[in-house]
Design a protein around this motif. Structure first.
Motif, PDB file in Angstrom:
ATOM      1  N   GLU A  84     -22.132 -10.835 -42.848  1.00 19.92           N
ATOM      2  CA  GLU A  84     -21.479  -9.519 -42.826  1.00 19.92           C
ATOM      3  C   GLU A  84     -20.221  -9.601 -41.960  1.00 19.92           C
ATOM      4  O   GLU A  84     -20.292  -9.902 -40.767  1.00 19.92           O
ATOM      5  CB  GLU A  84     -22.460  -8.497 -42.264  1.00 19.92           C
ATOM      6  CG  GLU A  84     -21.862  -7.187 -41.832  1.00 19.92           C
ATOM      7  CD  GLU A  84     -21.599  -6.249 -42.983  1.00 19.92           C
ATOM      8  OE1 GLU A  84     -20.429  -6.146 -43.373  1.00 19.92           O
ATOM      9  OE2 GLU A  84     -22.553  -5.622 -43.468  1.00 19.92           O
ATOM     10  N   SER A  99     -18.026  -6.974 -41.471  1.00 20.69           N
ATOM     11  CA  SER A  99     -17.932  -5.673 -40.800  1.00 20.69           C
ATOM     12  C   SER A  99     -16.575  -5.523 -40.121  1.00 20.69           C
ATOM     13  O   SER A  99     -15.531  -5.785 -40.719  1.00 20.69           O
ATOM     14  CB  SER A  99     -19.094  -5.488 -39.818  1.00 20.69           C
ATOM     15  OG  SER A  99     -18.998  -6.363 -38.717  1.00 20.69           O
ATOM     16  N   LYS A 121     -20.077 -10.165 -47.078  1.00 18.55           N
ATOM     17  CA  LYS A 121     -20.078  -8.744 -47.420  1.00 18.55           C
ATOM     18  C   LYS A 121     -19.000  -8.024 -46.634  1.00 18.55           C
ATOM     19  O   LYS A 121     -18.881  -8.186 -45.408  1.00 18.55           O
ATOM     20  CB  LYS A 121     -21.432  -8.095 -47.139  1.00 18.55           C
ATOM     21  CG  LYS A 121     -21.479  -6.638 -47.641  1.00 18.55           C
ATOM     22  CD  LYS A 121     -22.825  -6.003 -47.436  1.00 18.55           C
ATOM     23  CE  LYS A 121     -22.991  -5.510 -46.002  1.00 18.55           C
ATOM     24  NZ  LYS A 121     -22.113  -4.336 -45.710  1.00 18.55           N
ATOM     25  N   GLN A 146     -16.782  -4.108 -46.121  1.00 19.37           N
ATOM     26  CA  GLN A 146     -17.064  -2.675 -46.093  1.00 19.37           C
ATOM     27  C   GLN A 146     -15.827  -1.939 -46.594  1.00 19.37           C
ATOM     28  O   GLN A 146     -14.723  -2.168 -46.099  1.00 19.37           O
ATOM     29  CB  GLN A 146     -17.416  -2.219 -44.676  1.00 19.37           C
ATOM     30  CG  GLN A 146     -18.702  -2.830 -44.139  1.00 19.37           C
ATOM     31  CD  GLN A 146     -19.040  -2.374 -42.728  1.00 19.37           C
ATOM     32  OE1 GLN A 146     -18.200  -1.785 -42.041  1.00 19.37           O
ATOM     33  NE2 GLN A 146     -20.250  -2.645 -42.301  1.00 19.37           N
ATOM     34  N   SER A 180     -19.970  -2.974 -49.303  1.00 19.92           N
ATOM     35  CA  SER A 180     -20.599  -1.653 -49.210  1.00 19.92           C
ATOM     36  C   SER A 180     -19.620  -0.616 -49.743  1.00 19.92           C
ATOM     37  O   SER A 180     -18.409  -0.711 -49.535  1.00 19.92           O
ATOM     38  CB  SER A 180     -20.943  -1.318 -47.762  1.00 19.92           C
ATOM     39  OG  SER A 180     -21.917  -2.193 -47.257  1.00 19.92           O
ATOM     40  N   LYS A 225     -23.282  -2.253 -52.425  1.00 19.45           N
ATOM     41  CA  LYS A 225     -24.220  -2.101 -51.307  1.00 19.45           C
ATOM     42  C   LYS A 225     -24.156  -0.661 -50.821  1.00 19.45           C
ATOM     43  O   LYS A 225     -23.067  -0.084 -50.684  1.00 19.45           O
ATOM     44  CB  LYS A 225     -23.848  -3.071 -50.176  1.00 19.45           C
ATOM     45  CG  LYS A 225     -24.591  -2.862 -48.854  1.00 19.45           C
ATOM     46  CD  LYS A 225     -25.999  -3.414 -48.906  1.00 19.45           C
ATOM     47  CE  LYS A 225     -26.804  -2.993 -47.676  1.00 19.45           C
ATOM     48  NZ  LYS A 225     -26.306  -3.517 -46.406  1.00 19.45           N
ATOM     49  N   SER A 246     -25.237   1.461 -47.567  1.00 16.34           N
ATOM     50  CA  SER A 246     -25.668   1.264 -46.176  1.00 16.34           C
ATOM     51  C   SER A 246     -26.771   2.260 -45.815  1.00 16.34           C
ATOM     52  O   SER A 246     -26.991   3.256 -46.514  1.00 16.34           O
ATOM     53  CB  SER A 246     -24.490   1.418 -45.220  1.00 16.34           C
ATOM     54  OG  SER A 246     -24.173   2.779 -45.048  1.00 16.34           O
ATOM     55  N   SER A 265     -31.858  -6.548 -43.620  1.00 18.32           N
ATOM     56  CA  SER A 265     -30.550  -6.408 -42.983  1.00 18.32           C
ATOM     57  C   SER A 265     -30.829  -6.311 -41.490  1.00 18.32           C
ATOM     58  O   SER A 265     -31.420  -5.339 -41.027  1.00 18.32           O
ATOM     59  CB  SER A 265     -29.830  -5.150 -43.490  1.00 18.32           C
ATOM     60  OG  SER A 265     -28.592  -4.988 -42.821  1.00 18.32           O
ATOM     61  N   GLU A 291     -29.365 -10.486 -44.402  1.00 20.61           N
ATOM     62  CA  GLU A 291     -27.984 -10.101 -44.080  1.00 20.61           C
ATOM     63  C   GLU A 291     -27.832 -10.060 -42.565  1.00 20.61           C
ATOM     64  O   GLU A 291     -28.654  -9.452 -41.870  1.00 20.61           O
ATOM     65  CB  GLU A 291     -27.684  -8.725 -44.691  1.00 20.61           C
ATOM     66  CG  GLU A 291     -26.285  -8.215 -44.420  1.00 20.61           C
ATOM     67  CD  GLU A 291     -26.092  -6.830 -45.022  1.00 20.61           C
ATOM     68  OE1 GLU A 291     -25.628  -6.754 -46.176  1.00 20.61           O
ATOM     69  OE2 GLU A 291     -26.411  -5.826 -44.348  1.00 20.61           O
ATOM     70  N   HIS A 294     -24.726  -9.981 -39.277  1.00 19.07           N
ATOM     71  CA  HIS A 294     -23.320  -9.885 -38.892  1.00 19.07           C
ATOM     72  C   HIS A 294     -22.817 -11.217 -38.338  1.00 19.07           C
ATOM     73  O   HIS A 294     -23.540 -11.922 -37.640  1.00 19.07           O
ATOM     74  CB  HIS A 294     -23.125  -8.781 -37.846  1.00 19.07           C
ATOM     75  CG  HIS A 294     -23.157  -7.394 -38.420  1.00 19.07           C
ATOM     76  ND1 HIS A 294     -24.249  -6.875 -39.062  1.00 19.07           N
ATOM     77  CD2 HIS A 294     -22.206  -6.419 -38.441  1.00 19.07           C
ATOM     78  CE1 HIS A 294     -23.983  -5.638 -39.450  1.00 19.07           C
ATOM     79  NE2 HIS A 294     -22.751  -5.345 -39.097  1.00 19.07           N
TER      80      HIS A 294
END
Length: 619
Positions: A281, A283, A309, A311, A371, A390, A392, A474, A495, A497
């Motif tokens: 992730e 992020s 992934k 966002q 996401s 995705k 959240s 996650s 998943e 971070h």
């Protein structure tokens, strides 16, 4: 490559269409059509394998008549029947065909043979995912794989279905599924025989197509599409529903055996005992620096991630720019003391980066998805052809968003961090209401970082069983213990971070809001290695010993002479003991020996044997 043999599984019994394999089509029984089409392939030999039940005598007699080898074995243990048939006929490679496929495509069989000969697989088939017309089912596997399955498979279902143990254990066998493309991608078509409707379709084909028995499948499909009333006869039959129910029952049975359904995201298959799908992730750990985002994604690849992934939101699409008390963060988080808008202004990924980051990820061989936080994000990601959406944890109550994202027909991954059971049920119903069953649920604890004791990862198998979906994790805990344990419990997605360095600061001198619970590259690499080792360690239920374990039994205990013993001396627990190593008699024989007398003088350290006992000693 050795000898390649097609083994056709056949029997007279059928609850829906008795004796179907001997039904006449165009002057020949169905089983003859199957044999003849198989003989047009590159295979070296075609063999029929039926059971020893007397009702199958007719099959054996017919095979003799047309000069086709026929092996007879167990009715119930079909795996054993296949193994014995392959062994007796000295097959190195086995192709499994069933006798209800009178239009089996010889070109498809050749494709499987070519693929198998050019790659080092144990098993290749076109049935792992239903993309071909039903009736073209074919599986190819090595005799070595068949032998190993024969030795290890213990469940009744694995003995009945020949190959289920192989494709359920990709940690033991190297497997590959082939999917149809172009004109062959017709899972809606049935050219098999199991019902009266199926028989009507086949009769029409054989009566209206000259030499249908030898035509390629492309000509068969053209005929059916030109005659939709014929094509749809068995589509709408009562059995179509029975098939669906049966397949759903199989799926439930598979789930009960910890083998969930399969969903494809990008080039990765998830579930059904495929390797855990490991997501890094990004992020907000790019700290609003595009170059840092690029370096981070490259490090994700080097650390072994399967996917990155992103966002997709802006401060204004996810919240309101308001100082109202409702918008102040004060829930005891690491972000307390600021407004939601201020937090997301520091955390969001600029949308102009997203196409470039997706291209970079895919060039590196990573799956890239994102996401979606509102409909504009869904539309933006759809324009870029992202392979999944995705949702959240904090968006799980946004049912209109979930329904809109699901309506795009792509896999939906939903985190459940703040969800009550009813929220999950509503989210799933929203997906299904738009005919999207490609649902993955992630157990999540929406605390940052999340305490171990609040992780409750035993929920993962319950999510899978309760909702009949693929389930994963996650994770926001510190370290890697929780995700590794989750994989041991059956998680199919993890998943986590990812950050290049938790001490990195933005241009404003601030740490990333997600730094505390993110993994650095070496930590993430250790996570990946630990998950892969866990997958290997899980293995299968198996009480057979490896060669190494068998050698290890040499260190087990056995009976030895513990003291020099004279001829005629009584064996006691003093001079016969159970000790290591394991070359003497099994310790279970000790009671049979005690009280008996020595047949000859015996030195200390001699392996105890029955031959050392004087059975004829008279007092």
């Amino acid at each position: 490559m050795g000898k390649t043999a097609i083994i056709i599984q056949a029997r007279m019994g059928s609850s829906r269409l008795p004796n179907k394999v001997m039904i006449n089509l165009a002057g020949k029984p169905i089983i003859q059509h199957v044999i003849e089409r198989c003989r047009k392939s590159k295979a070296d030999e075609v063999i029929v394998a039926t059971s020893t039940n007397s009702e199958n005598d007719e099959i054996e007699d017919f095979c003799k008549k047309i000069g086709c080898p026929c092996f007879r074995g167990s009715e119930e243990d079909v795996l054993d029947r296949y193994f014995q048939a392959a062994e007796e006929n000295k097959a190195d490679i086995v192709i499994r065909i069933t006798s209800d496929c009178p239009l089996i495509d010889y070109a498809l069989i050749d494709l499987l043979i070519d693929e198998f000969s050019s790659k080092s697989y144990d098993y290749i088939s076109n049935v792992l995912a239903r993309t071909f017309p039903r009736g073209l089912d074919a599986e190819i596997f090595s005799f070595a794989a068949l032998k190993k399955a024969h030795e290890l498979a213990e469940k009744k279902t694995d003995r009945e279905h020949v190959t289920s143990f192989i494709y359920a254990n990709p940690n033991i066998f190297k497997i590959k599924g082939i999917e149809a493309s172009g004109f062959l991608r017709r899972p809606d078509i049935r050219v098999t025989i199991d019902t009266k409707e199926d028989l009507e379709v086949l009769k029409s084909i054989f009566e209206n197509l000259k030499d249908a028995a030898h035509l390629p499948i492309s000509d068969i499909l053209k005929y059916l599409d030109a005659n939709p009333k014929i094509r749809d006869l068995n589509r709408q039959s009562e059995f179509s529903q029975i098939i669906k129910n049966k397949e759903e029952g199989v799926r439930q049975e598979i789930n009960a055996g910890k083998m969930p359904l399969e969903i494809k995201i990008g080039n990765k298959k998830i579930g059904r005992n495929n390797p855990t799908f490991i997501i890094a992730e990004l992020s907000c750990n790019h700290l609003q620096d595009y170059d840092l985002a690029v370096k981070t994604i490259k490090a994700m690849k080097e650390s072994g991630a399967d996917a990155v992934k992103l966002q997709a939101y802006t401060p204004d699409t996810i919240t309101l720019d308001s100082d109202n008390e409702d918008f102040q963060i004060k829930q005891g988080t690491i972000w307390d003391g600021q407004t939601l808008h201020d937090l997301y202004k520091k955390a969001y990924t600029p949308w102009e980066w997203i196409p470039k980051l997706k291209n970079l990820s895919e060039e590196l061989g990573l799956v890239c998805f994102s996401s979606s936080f509102d409909k504009t994000a869904v539309d933006f990601l759809e324009e870029l052809d992202f392979p999944a959406h995705k949702i959240s944890s904090f968006e799980i109550t946004d049912i209109p968003l979930i329904k809109y994202a699901a309506s795009k027909g792509k896999p939906i991954i939903i985190s459940t961090g703040i969800a009550e059971l009813s929220d999950i049920e509503k989210a799933i119903e929203a997906c299904k209401s738009v005919n999207n069953n490609q649902i993955i649920l992630l157990k999540c604890t929406s605390a940052y970082p999340a305490p171990y004791e609040e992780s409750n990862i035993k929920t993962i198998p319950d999510l899978e069983e309760r909702f009949e979906v693929i389930a994963g994790l996650s994770d926001h805990t510190l370290g890697i213990s929780v995700p590794v344990a989750a994989v041991a419990l059956g998680a199919k997605i993890v998943e986590k971070h990812f950050i290049l360095d938790r001490n990195l600061k933005s241009r404003n001198g601030e740490l990333s809001p997600d730094a505390a619970f993110s993994l650095e590259p070496e930590e993430f690499k250790l996570l990946v290695e630990s998950i892969r080792n866990t997958e290997r360690a899980l293995g299968v239920v198996n009480y057979n010993l490896t060669e190494k374990a068998k050698r290890g039994r040499e260190f087990a205990k056995s009976l030895y002479i513990a003291k020099d013993t004279k001829k005629g001396e009584v064996f006691t627990e003093d001079n016969v003991r159970s000790v290591r190593p394991g070359f003497g008699l099994h310790p279970e024989n000790l009671d049979k020996i005690l009280g008996k007398r020595a047949k000859t003088d015996i030195k200390k350290g001699t392996r105890m044997a029955f031959s050392l006992i004087d059975e004829e000693y008279k007092t």
